[in-house]
Design an enzyme around this catalytic site. Structure first.
Site, PDB file in Angstrom:
ATOM      1  N   GLU A 102      46.781  31.558  82.293  1.00 18.48           N
ATOM      2  CA  GLU A 102      47.927  31.096  82.668  1.00 18.48           C
ATOM      3  C   GLU A 102      48.935  31.916  83.358  1.00 18.48           C
ATOM      4  O   GLU A 102      49.342  31.549  84.447  1.00 18.48           O
ATOM      5  CB  GLU A 102      48.852  30.190  81.589  1.00 18.48           C
ATOM      6  N   GLU A 122      42.070  26.452  74.499  1.00 20.10           N
ATOM      7  CA  GLU A 122      42.853  25.995  73.659  1.00 20.10           C
ATOM      8  C   GLU A 122      42.322  24.736  73.187  1.00 20.10           C
ATOM      9  O   GLU A 122      42.638  24.623  71.621  1.00 20.10           O
ATOM     10  CB  GLU A 122      44.301  25.603  74.491  1.00 20.10           C
TER      11      GLU A 122
END
Ligand code: NAI
Length: 724
Positions: A102, A122
């Site tokens: 990210e 995730e």
């Protein structure tokens, strides 16, 4: 944590080391970017990691903390990076996973080493990429590819990431130099087109269909696990909402997942699986002091359901294998089965070539000749579940095999000590209990007998690891851990049929809970004759049963003859096309309710004067699951499993227990032990003839001690052992 180094002015290098305190990294990144922004000497910035890795994604401790409390602050640092007026280039070496990817998505350019991996894992931990990942990735690579990465959590190598458009350049070496070079080159150029938050998601004519199909797919696969569905919802938001609103939605979904408890369960499983490698036994042997012996050549005896899958797993791991059968016909059948399993995977195994049947005999050899086993480093026996036969084979092996070779049995329940007693080397005998289908299922229960040496345990664990399985060390008792706990569960399922349920009702309740297969579909798949043979062996049915024994009692224990009656009617499950369900033909897989069986149940109840009653889902779940859990407490107290994590790993990787519920013992801890105890007391009062429903003394003790957290249970067990 972070070096602000102007090693190559005017490009400033922000080199950070991910440590356990992720918030320190986030703070340092923030300071670094701010400092670079206001420093007139700086024209561009490169962000990289230390020690050749962009993120320490392998360390979930850091990973999970970055997921939780630090996500908002990470998100704002990523915004800061993206807003910077000076070009920021990510230099990705090693891995950029989760929050680290990210960060890279917030950079204006991404350069990666050819061996670097990127991904957003995730979802596998019950979460979603909550620092803008679900909004930026679809803007960068489009919705279908972003959905694929975000909902599966898979990692892709740099070449694939380049193809997808995640990275801009691949380097064979000197990634950081290349990033600095790029930063110099683009310094002064406009950046808006590189800011993903300003981009539109590429529109597709069938976008609605893509999103709704993705939702249907993940819901079907997830069996109650929320995170894949929330990932789709977040990506949907990137399509339907402006960036800032999409981010808000992402945060909302992330918080929902955090509070669901599933993330906690999945992270628990991650650690439990790691902890299982650090085995100990009740006699004090441990992974710390025992080292595995090298295994090059393995022999497998018996090429039935299990043997063929075990051979396949070994060959896939590039081990040299000898496979032995009892006669030519069985050998040919087994060899054909192995060849066909290997053929399906041939493309992944260049060393065996496109024709597994013609592969190098040094790698895979089929034989009827026991003497070929002489130089095997390890032998796995997978013949019929028959003690006399197994002892005969172990006696033979003990005489034929070289002194150093290890002798393993794939028995699903029999006494390892008795098998070992047929050899002159009981310290080298061990149980390696694979699960069906053995080339697919990850679990191997490693059962040590009274005389099994620590080296033998370490070697069996090492072998499991080499072939990509998860070994869990357990003690020796009938059924070990997994099947011992399965017995009361399956027993309850049959009692529920006697009392009024249909197989489908029981299966639906347990599949709704998240199991791959309910008990009856599972039994039909495994073959009802397996249990029948075992019950006959134990004298519970068949010729050894004392004349005059009441149909539904064995001693003072309730017994259901229903499974025996099915077998007597030739109903062995899928293999015969009839079992608890009916199938289109023998071997077919789709289970259909069978009116014959329903009538049979009615006649059975009439014959035994049982009044059918409606049984709700709550009772089905509680009776099946709590009795299984109760046996787990007994197993802990007996020292058969050294801690609850091991039981949970066994159930998740061997029995299809839903991972997002963290395994039976973790699940018990989330329900609360007092509730489990109270329910068991209630049911055992109603059914005093089912001893397995009577709460285990260890469960009672833990409730008495105030329901301590799972981590503390073992300090109160009768049979204490600790991995510390
Ligand atoms: P199976 O009946 O499918 O195969 C057994 C094989 O052993 C047959 O091919 C038979 O020809 C061969 N065999 C018998 N005597 C032999 C001898 N003297 N020498 C060489 N080969 C001989 O049995 P399955 O299901 O593969 O089970 C094998 C073992 O694995 C059993 O101990 C069983 O309890 C255990 N197991 C079975 C599981 C299952 O789901 N089927 C799961 C886990 C363990």
């Amino acid at each position: 944590v972070l070096n602000y180094a102007s090693v190559h002015p005017p490009v400033h290098l922000l080199r950070y080391t991910v440590v356990q305190d992720i918030s320190a990294v986030v703070r340092a990144l923030e300071q670094g970017v701010k400092k670079a922004d206001v420093d007139p000497a700086v024209k561009a910035v490169v962000i990289c990691g230390t020690n050749g890795t962009f993120s320490a994604g392998a360390d979930i401790r850091g990973f999970s903390s970055i997921q939780a409390g630090d996500r908002p602050s990470l998100a704002s640092v990523i915004d800061l990076i993206e807003r910077s007026e000076k070009p920021v280039v990510a230099a990705i070496e090693g891995m950029a996973l989760g929050g680290a990817l990210e960060v890279a998505l917030g950079c204006h350019y991404r350069v990666a080493h050819a061996q670097a991996w990127v991904g957003l894992p995730e979802v596998t931990l019950g979460l979603l990429p909550g620092a803008g990942g679900t909004q930026r990735l679809p803007r960068l690579i489009g919705v279908p590819a972003a959905l694929d990465l975000i909902t599966t959590g898979k990692h892709v190598l740099a070449a694939e990431a380049l193809k997808l458009g995640i990275i801009d350049e691949i380097m064979e070496e000197n990634t950081i130099d290349a990033a600095i070079h790029l930063a110099n080159k683009v310094s002064g150029q406009p950046l808006n087109s590189r800011r993903l938050s300003l981009k539109q998601v590429q529109s597709l004519p069938n976008m609605d269909a893509i999103l709704s199909e993705a939702l249907v797919k993940v819901k079907k696969q997830a069996r109650g696990c929320l995170s894949p569905e929330m990932c789709v919802q977040a990506v949907k938001a990137s399509v339907q909402l402006p960036f800032t609103e999409g981010i808000r939605k992402e945060r909302e979904l992330f918080n929902l997942l955090l509070s669901s408890g599933q993330a906690k369960a999945l992270q628990y499983v991650f650690f439990a699986q790691r902890a299982a490698q650090k085995w100990t036994t009740s006699s004090g042997a441990s992974w710390k002091t025992a080292s595995a012996q090298p295994i090059r050549k393995v022999a497998v005896i018996g090429l039935g359901t299990m043997g063929r899958g075990i051979v396949t797993s070994l060959v896939k791991a590039k081990m040299s294998v000898v496979a032995l059968e009892q006669d030519q016909k069985q050998l040919e059948v087994g060899a054909r089965a192995v060849t066909s399993l290997l053929e399906r995977e041939a493309s992944k195994m260049p060393w065996i070539g496109q024709r597994p049947d013609a592969c190098d005999p040094a790698l895979l050899q089929f034989t009827l000749d026991f003497s070929v086993l002489q130089d095997a480093d390890l032998v796995i026996e997978a013949v019929f579940e028959d003690m006399a036969l197994k002892k005969e084979i172990f006696h033979k092996l003990s005489a034929i095999c070289k002194p150093g070779s290890f002798l393993c049995t794939n028995t699903s329940a029999l006494d390892i000590d008795e098998i070992a007693s047929a050899t002159s080397r009981p310290h080298q005998v061990i149980g390696t209990h694979f699960f069906s289908p053995a080339h697919v299922m990850k679990l191997v229960e490693i059962i040590h007998g009274r005389h099994t040496s620590p080296i033998t345990i370490a070697t069996a664990m090492g072998l499991a690891k080499t072939i990509g399985k998860i070994g869990v060390v357990v003690g020796n008792c009938f059924g070990f851990v997994g099947n011992r706990m399965m017995a009361p569960y399956a027993e309850q399922a049959v009692f529920l049929l006697e009392e009024g349920c249909k197989p489908k009702e029981v299966d639906q309740a347990l599949e709704g809970f998240g199991f791959n297969l309910g008990p009856f579909r599972m039994l039909d798949l495994a073959g009802l004759d397996v249990g029948w043979r075992s019950r006959k062996g134990q004298g519970l049915t068949g010729p050894k049963l004392a004349p005059g024994t009441p149909a539904r009692l064995r001693g003072r224990r309730r017994y259901s003859p229903l499974p025996d009656l099915l077998c007597e009617n030739g109903r062995y499950g899928q293999k015969t096309g009839r079992g608890w369900y009916q199938y289109e033909k023998p071997g077919a897989r789709i289970a259909n309710p069978d009116p014959w069986l329903h009538n049979f149940l009615i006649r059975y109840r009439d014959a035994h004067h049982i009044k059918a009653r409606f049984i709700d889902e709550e009772e089905i779940l509680e009776r099946c699951l709590y009795t299984l859990i109760n046996e787990g407490f007994q197993i802990l107290d007996d020292g058969i499993a050294s801690d609850p994590e091991d039981i949970d790993v066994i159930y998740i990787y061997g029995y299809g227990w839903p991972k997002h519920r963290g395994g039976p013992m973790f699940y018990a801890s989330t329900i609360g032990l007092p509730r489990i105890l109270a329910k068991l007391q209630k049911y055992s009062e109603a059914h005093p003839d089912i001893p397995r429903m009577q709460p285990s003394a260890f469960l009672k003790k833990l409730v008495f001690l105030g329901n301590p957290p799972l981590k503390e249970w073992m300090s109160h067990a009768g049979h204490q052992s600790s991995k510390l």
